[in-house]
Design an enzyme around this catalytic site. Structure first.
Site, PDB file in Angstrom:
ATOM      1  N   ARG A  53     -13.560  -8.522   0.831  1.00 46.26           N
ATOM      2  CA  ARG A  53     -12.132  -8.281   0.575  1.00 46.26           C
ATOM      3  C   ARG A  53     -11.350  -9.572   0.773  1.00 46.26           C
ATOM      4  O   ARG A  53     -10.499  -9.931  -0.035  1.00 46.26           O
ATOM      5  CB  ARG A  53     -11.584  -7.188   1.516  1.00 46.26           C
ATOM      6  N   CYS A  87     -16.377   1.665   0.267  1.00 48.69           N
ATOM      7  CA  CYS A  87     -15.242   0.770   0.541  1.00 48.69           C
ATOM      8  C   CYS A  87     -14.812   0.823   2.002  1.00 48.69           C
ATOM      9  O   CYS A  87     -14.120  -0.077   2.461  1.00 48.69           O
ATOM     10  CB  CYS A  87     -14.078   1.125  -0.363  1.00 48.69           C
ATOM     11  N   HIS A 145      -7.220   1.003  -6.677  1.00 45.96           N
ATOM     12  CA  HIS A 145      -7.380   0.099  -5.527  1.00 45.96           C
ATOM     13  C   HIS A 145      -8.012  -1.198  -6.060  1.00 45.96           C
ATOM     14  O   HIS A 145      -9.181  -1.477  -5.828  1.00 45.96           O
ATOM     15  CB  HIS A 145      -8.288   0.775  -4.488  1.00 45.96           C
ATOM     16  N   ARG A 189       0.873  -1.181   0.000  1.00 45.57           N
ATOM     17  CA  ARG A 189       0.000   0.000   0.000  1.00 45.57           C
ATOM     18  C   ARG A 189       0.902   1.219   0.000  1.00 45.57           C
ATOM     19  O   ARG A 189       1.672   1.433   0.939  1.00 45.57           O
ATOM     20  CB  ARG A 189      -0.905  -0.014   1.229  1.00 45.57           C
ATOM     21  N   GLN A 247      -9.891  -3.801  -3.834  1.00 37.92           N
ATOM     22  CA  GLN A 247     -11.215  -3.286  -3.480  1.00 37.92           C
ATOM     23  C   GLN A 247     -12.176  -3.476  -4.650  1.00 37.92           C
ATOM     24  O   GLN A 247     -13.314  -3.942  -4.479  1.00 37.92           O
ATOM     25  CB  GLN A 247     -11.103  -1.793  -3.124  1.00 37.92           C
ATOM     26  N   ASP A 298     -17.348   7.076  -1.693  1.00 37.84           N
ATOM     27  CA  ASP A 298     -16.086   6.945  -0.945  1.00 37.84           C
ATOM     28  C   ASP A 298     -15.792   8.313  -0.325  1.00 37.84           C
ATOM     29  O   ASP A 298     -16.442   9.318  -0.671  1.00 37.84           O
ATOM     30  CB  ASP A 298     -14.967   6.505  -1.905  1.00 37.84           C
TER      31      ASP A 298
END
Ligand code: CP
Ligand code: NVA
Length: 307
Positions: A293, A265, A130, A103, A133, A225
């Site tokens: 996930r 998310c 992402h 990340r 996700q 988001d």
């Protein structure tokens, strides 16, 4: 060697294969209480430049439940690119582990890790996208509707990393997608162009607008988001002025189809991009998404590590 940096790098058959594998692994675990140890003896190094709840824990549990192990490396430990160059981190870490999940702030850092690693590299979120996700989100919609092709997803909010992965994932699987953002916060034009290319192949439509009500009309899925992503904290005050018309609240949800599902998310800034009423209401699938996930990432790990 295969990496997992963007949904754009997968063929649409590969996207469907991962989704079907994820459903099978989830089903196996729910029915028998365990998974076949497909990753026995395998290790995943997890490099973080930013905080995380879902990504860290879901990858760790995915590895454990498939018979492997994961190693968490905190931002302070590796100091990617500061204590040591990104290339050297990739060269060293890939001598110890079977796969790397990272990340990062700058997307080029995860690309550089991949360029210098001897083992597969998974993007666990960058400023650009992402993809883990995105796959979990496709899985969540696929489970709910038992299809993706022909559905309509409306993303309302910031044209950010998550929006980019949804554009790519939807257009790969034949799902129509409309992204509604304030002016100046649209998704990156290169991602929109790429998504439109995939959409031509899959028969879906990609619409970019500044009108949230138009976006959610006839939507099967509404997605939002945070307005300020990790790394953009200096812009938070300005963004708070611009984004309120894009809040996903009861009034906006009422414009969509009655059976619409609402996604985020997480982490959420409740009261900003989404109200409590919606996040905790009957349309919300936020926590199925979070759970998925783990199931989606099991399938990604197996596709990279099991020959
Ligand atoms: N959705 C997500 O990636 O959550 P974390 O930042 O907690 O990992
Ligand atoms: N867009 C958000 C997603 C967090 C999972 C961020 O990058 O902070």
């Amino acid at each position: 060697m295969r990496h997992f940096l963007s949904i754009a790098d997968l063929s649409s058959d590969e996207v469907w294969a991962i989704l079907d594998k994820a459903r099978a692994l989830k089903d196996e675990r729910q029915k028998t209480g365990e998974n076949e140890p497909l990753l026995r003896g395998k290790t995943l190094g997890m490099v973080f430049q930013k905080p995380s709840l879902r990504t860290r824990v879901s990858f760790d549990m995915a590895m454990i439940q498939l018979g492997g192990r994961a190693l968490y490396l905190s931002p302070n430990e590796i100091q990617l690119g500061k204590r040591e160059s990104v290339a050297d981190v990739a060269r060293v870490l890939s001598r110890y582990v079977d796969a790397i999940m990272a990340r990062v702030f700058a997307h080029r850092d995860v690309e550089e890790l991949a360029a210098y690693s001897r083992v597969p590299v998974i993007n666990g979120l960058s400023d650009f996208n992402h993809p883990c996700q995105g796959m979990a989100d496709l899985l969540t919609i696929y489970e709910r509707y038992d299809k993706l092709t022909g559905l309509k997803l409306a993303y309302v909010g910031d044209g950010n990393n998550v929006a980019h992965s949804l554009l790519l994932g939807a257009s790969k699987t034949g799902m129509h997608i409309t992204v509604a953002t304030p002016t100046g916060y649209e998704p990156h034009p290169a991602v929109v162009r790429l998504a439109r290319t995939f959409a031509t192949e899959s028969g879906s439509e990609v619409v970019i607008t500044n009108d949230p009500r138009q976006a959610v009309r006839d939507a099967d899925v509404i997605y939002t988001d945070v307005w300020t992503s990790m790394g953009q904290e200096a812009e938070a005050e300005q963004r708070l002025k611009v984004f309120p018309p894009y809040q996903v609240n009861g009034e906006l949800v009422a414009q969509a189809r009655p059976e619409v599902i609402v996604m985020h998310c997480l982490p959420a800034h409740r009261g900003q991009e989404i109200t409590d009423e919606v996040a905790d209401g009957p349309h919300s699938v936020l926590f199925d998404q979070a759970e998925n996930r783990m199931h989606a990432q099991k399938a990604i790990l197996v596709s990279l590590l099991v020959k």
